[in-house]
Design a protein around this motif. Structure first.
Motif, mmCIF file in Angstrom:
data_model
loop_
_atom_site.group_PDB
_atom_site.id
_atom_site.type_symbol
_atom_site.label_atom_id
_atom_site.label_comp_id
_atom_site.label_asym_id
_atom_site.label_seq_id
_atom_site.Cartn_x
_atom_site.Cartn_y
_atom_site.Cartn_z
ATOM 1 N N THR A 18 16.100 -8.394 -9.539
ATOM 2 C CA THR A 18 15.672 -7.198 -10.492
ATOM 3 C C THR A 18 16.824 -6.288 -10.586
ATOM 4 O O THR A 18 17.254 -5.864 -11.745
ATOM 5 N N TYR A 19 17.647 -5.751 -9.395
ATOM 6 C CA TYR A 19 18.585 -4.856 -9.892
ATOM 7 C C TYR A 19 20.008 -5.568 -10.224
ATOM 8 O O TYR A 19 20.458 -4.846 -10.763
ATOM 9 N N VAL A 20 20.109 -6.701 -9.949
ATOM 10 C CA VAL A 20 21.434 -7.355 -10.671
ATOM 11 C C VAL A 20 21.006 -7.563 -12.181
ATOM 12 O O VAL A 20 21.893 -7.023 -12.900
ATOM 13 N N GLY B 231 4.227 -1.185 1.623
ATOM 14 C CA GLY B 231 4.802 -1.587 0.409
ATOM 15 C C GLY B 231 6.192 -1.434 0.450
ATOM 16 O O GLY B 231 6.966 -1.646 1.386
ATOM 17 N N GLY B 232 6.935 -0.912 -0.800
ATOM 18 C CA GLY B 232 8.327 -0.851 -0.811
ATOM 19 C C GLY B 232 8.801 0.462 -0.744
ATOM 20 O O GLY B 232 8.066 1.445 -0.205
ATOM 21 N N ASP B 233 9.724 0.731 -1.302
ATOM 22 C CA ASP B 233 10.720 2.051 -1.206
ATOM 23 C C ASP B 233 9.969 3.135 -1.857
ATOM 24 O O ASP B 233 9.958 4.359 -1.575
ATOM 25 N N GLY B 234 9.399 2.784 -3.000
ATOM 26 C CA GLY B 234 8.374 3.791 -3.929
ATOM 27 C C GLY B 234 7.399 4.181 -2.929
ATOM 28 O O GLY B 234 7.112 5.232 -3.083
ATOM 29 N N VAL C 145 -0.194 -3.074 -5.068
ATOM 30 C CA VAL C 145 0.656 -3.635 -6.099
ATOM 31 C C VAL C 145 2.252 -3.964 -5.810
ATOM 32 O O VAL C 145 2.810 -4.455 -6.638
ATOM 33 N N ALA C 146 2.550 -3.500 -4.574
ATOM 34 C CA ALA C 146 4.030 -3.405 -4.294
ATOM 35 C C ALA C 146 4.497 -4.815 -3.859
ATOM 36 O O ALA C 146 3.515 -5.657 -3.551
ATOM 37 N N GLY C 147 5.687 -5.201 -4.239
ATOM 38 C CA GLY C 147 6.140 -6.674 -3.892
ATOM 39 C C GLY C 147 5.544 -7.297 -5.142
ATOM 40 O O GLY C 147 5.393 -8.629 -4.653
ATOM 41 N N HIS D 223 8.802 6.522 -0.128
ATOM 42 C CA HIS D 223 9.087 7.804 -1.103
ATOM 43 C C HIS D 223 8.056 8.720 -1.052
ATOM 44 O O HIS D 223 7.784 9.759 -0.758
ATOM 45 N N GLU D 224 6.967 8.177 -1.563
ATOM 46 C CA GLU D 224 5.677 8.913 -2.012
ATOM 47 C C GLU D 224 5.130 9.470 -0.611
ATOM 48 O O GLU D 224 4.757 10.674 -0.366
ATOM 49 N N ALA D 225 4.863 8.439 0.343
ATOM 50 C CA ALA D 225 4.357 8.963 1.649
ATOM 51 C C ALA D 225 5.189 9.865 2.249
ATOM 52 O O ALA D 225 4.720 10.918 2.761
ATOM 53 N N THR E 159 -3.850 2.684 -2.001
ATOM 54 C CA THR E 159 -3.505 3.564 -3.087
ATOM 55 C C THR E 159 -4.288 3.058 -4.427
ATOM 56 O O THR E 159 -4.537 1.940 -4.553
ATOM 57 N N ARG E 160 -4.742 3.917 -5.305
ATOM 58 C CA ARG E 160 -5.070 3.804 -6.491
ATOM 59 C C ARG E 160 -4.281 3.712 -7.607
ATOM 60 O O ARG E 160 -4.660 3.693 -8.723
ATOM 61 N N GLY E 161 -3.111 4.083 -7.454
ATOM 62 C CA GLY E 161 -2.296 4.583 -8.780
ATOM 63 C C GLY E 161 -1.104 5.222 -8.304
ATOM 64 O O GLY E 161 -0.690 5.576 -6.948
ATOM 65 N N PRO E 162 -0.048 5.452 -8.903
ATOM 66 C CA PRO E 162 1.311 6.049 -8.726
ATOM 67 C C PRO E 162 0.935 7.676 -8.097
ATOM 68 O O PRO E 162 0.078 8.081 -8.672
ATOM 69 N N GLY E 163 1.748 7.676 -7.137
ATOM 70 C CA GLY E 163 1.589 9.271 -6.614
ATOM 71 C C GLY E 163 0.496 9.245 -5.401
ATOM 72 O O GLY E 163 0.388 10.166 -4.666
ATOM 73 N N HIS E 164 -0.304 8.332 -5.368
ATOM 74 C CA HIS E 164 -1.410 8.311 -4.662
ATOM 75 C C HIS E 164 -1.031 8.111 -2.985
ATOM 76 O O HIS E 164 -1.584 8.800 -2.252
ATOM 77 N N ALA F 231 6.855 -4.400 2.440
ATOM 78 C CA ALA F 231 6.098 -5.334 1.492
ATOM 79 C C ALA F 231 6.308 -5.149 0.164
ATOM 80 O O ALA F 231 5.834 -5.695 -0.798
ATOM 81 N N GLY F 232 7.447 -4.571 -0.218
ATOM 82 C CA GLY F 232 7.812 -4.168 -1.615
ATOM 83 C C GLY F 232 9.038 -5.340 -2.105
ATOM 84 O O GLY F 232 8.959 -6.579 -1.456
ATOM 85 N N SER F 233 9.743 -4.999 -3.167
ATOM 86 C CA SER F 233 10.723 -5.871 -3.744
ATOM 87 C C SER F 233 11.915 -5.479 -3.161
ATOM 88 O O SER F 233 12.899 -6.607 -2.734
ATOM 89 N N GLY F 234 12.376 -4.301 -2.786
ATOM 90 C CA GLY F 234 13.667 -3.831 -2.180
ATOM 91 C C GLY F 234 13.594 -3.814 -0.603
ATOM 92 O O GLY F 234 14.391 -4.279 -0.145
ATOM 93 N N GLY G 243 15.333 5.213 -5.778
ATOM 94 C CA GLY G 243 15.005 4.212 -6.713
ATOM 95 C C GLY G 243 13.940 4.898 -7.840
ATOM 96 O O GLY G 243 13.663 3.976 -9.044
ATOM 97 N N GLU G 244 13.428 6.060 -7.678
ATOM 98 C CA GLU G 244 12.581 6.702 -8.632
ATOM 99 C C GLU G 244 13.416 7.488 -9.277
ATOM 100 O O GLU G 244 14.203 8.301 -8.678
ATOM 101 N N ILE G 245 13.193 7.843 -10.593
ATOM 102 C CA ILE G 245 13.901 8.611 -11.484
ATOM 103 C C ILE G 245 13.144 10.076 -11.284
ATOM 104 O O ILE G 245 11.993 10.061 -11.585
#
Ligand SMILES: Nc1ncnc2c1ncn2[C@@H]1O[C@H](COP(=O)(O)OP(=O)(O)OP(=O)(O)O)[C@@H](O)[C@H]1O
Length: 360
Positions: A165-167, A66-69, A11-13, A72-74, A41-46, A96-99, A276-278
């Motif tokens: 997105t960030y702007v 993917g992207g930075d998320g 789902v990245a990008g 970050h997870e990997a 991956t099958r979902g957040p954190g995977h 392959a993400g947005s950022g 970029g993750e809280i």
């Protein structure tokens, strides 16, 4: 056989990652002796779980798609391993993400043929990793306005493209954000300020090319800390475009420091972002884990070379036992892989005095 293990976030990008990866894979499959193993991956954190499992199963080249998320997870998955286990792995990203700021900070090429060559056989160099309240990060962690922007960006509808997105998120946040009084401890040196944000950079940028911490290097054993002071809203508006070139640090209310240990306390709980993750709320403690992982890429060729070199001329001299600074590093580019052991985050107890870096 050279086995590459890809952890693909489908789902990245905004879903672009599968197309990006399909193109790259087509190139890689024509390279003799290369075999691609693909885990989705099958979902957040995977991605965290998959990266750790891949390492435990003995894969030596692990690539996050993917992207930075996803990075970050990997990365957090790899940091769960022992330093010895991490030292056997070359970690990389297929942007392959947005950022894609990690890819930018590590000089990853966009061209599939160049990327395929790099991923299959390029050198892996030691890279520092930051840790904030127990969460590892590759690029930038921050408190204040930027974390609030990250929070809003993550909530924006997915049709808003890339850097925009960030702007949008920044403008939305600006309309309601209040600067906060903070106490910042930089390697033992205390600063008390009213701030718009404090950004702690292992890498230079976030938010799709914003060079918030210009001059940050991911291989120098230190953070670049940017303290954006009590800026009025019109100044923030005029400074925002300058963040893409890193020239915001020339503003008199923006201070730049180098430090290895940072603690920030705020008058009210502030969200903390990492890549970029809280990940937490203030107070926050950050430290660098030098040479924590080995990454495939050209660390010396981050996209902010101009600003970095400009900043490096003003860096305070370091003692002989410190890692090389931007100004003293060997010329960047492919070459012999520097084999240094990866570090244990709990063994670097050095405390040093934070250094003010005069950028202007
Ligand atoms: N299979 C999945 N389904 C839904 N979400 C997923 C899945 N796999 C991973 N995720 C989540 O997708 C989120 C977005 O991924 P990522 O950050 O890599 O892409 P991006 O937001 O497009 O890029 P960037 O962070 O560079 O702007 C991550 O927070 C991750 O937890």
């Amino acid at each position: 056989m050279n086995e590459l293990l890809f952890v693909v976030n489908p789902v990245a990008g905004h879903g672009r990652s599968l197309r990006v990866f399909a193109r790259l894979r087509a190139v890689l499959e024509r390279v003799p002796g290369v075999r691609c193993v693909v885990w989705h991956t099958r979902g957040p954190g995977h991605a965290r779980e998959l990266a750790e499992r891949a390492a435990l199963e003995g894969y030596g080249r692990i690539l996050a798609v993917g992207g930075d998320g996803t990075v970050h997870e990997a990365l957090n998955g790899l940091m769960a391993l022992s330093p010895a286990a991490r030292g056997r792995i070359a970690f990389g990203v297929v942007p392959a993400g947005s950022g894609n700021d990690f890819a930018r900070n590590t000089g990853i090429p966009r061209d599939p043929a160049a990327l395929a060559t790099l991923l299959a056989s390029g050198p892996a160099s030691p890279m520092d990793v930051g840790v904030v309240n127990g969460h590892y990060f590759a690029n930038v962690a921050g408190v204040g306005f930027d974390a609030e922007v990250a929070r809003q960006a993550n909530r924006l509808p997915k049709f808003v493209p890339g850097a925009l997105t960030y702007v949008f998120a920044a403008l939305w946040t600006l309309s309601r954000y209040r600067n906060a009084a903070v106490r910042i401890v930089l390697d033992g040196e205390i600063l008390e300020r009213r701030v718009m944000l404090v950004a702690v950079g292992n890498g230079a940028g976030y938010g799709g090319g914003m060079r918030i911490c210009p001059g940050a290097r991911m291989d120098d054993g230190t953070f670049r800390v940017v303290v954006a002071g009590d800026l009025p809203k019109p100044s923030v508006l005029s400074l925002l475009p300058k963040v893409f070139s890193g020239r915001h640090v020339e503003h008199p209310l923006v201070e730049v420091y180098d430090a290895r240990h940072v603690r920030i306390e705020a008058e009210r709980p502030l969200a903390v972002q990492a890549d970029g993750e809280i990940v937490a709320a203030s107070p926050l403690s950050l430290e660098v884990v030098p040479s924590a992982v080995r990454v495939i890429g050209l660390l010396g060729r981050s996209s902010d070379a101009t600003t970095r070199d400009h900043a490096a001329t003003a860096w305070a001299p370091r003692s002989a036992d410190e890692p090389p600074t931007a100004g003293t590093s060997p010329a960047p580019g492919p070459g012999p892989v520097v084999e240094r052991p990866v570090a244990d985050p709990h063994q670097d107890g050095r405390v040093d005095t934070g250094r003010r870096v005069d950028i202007a």
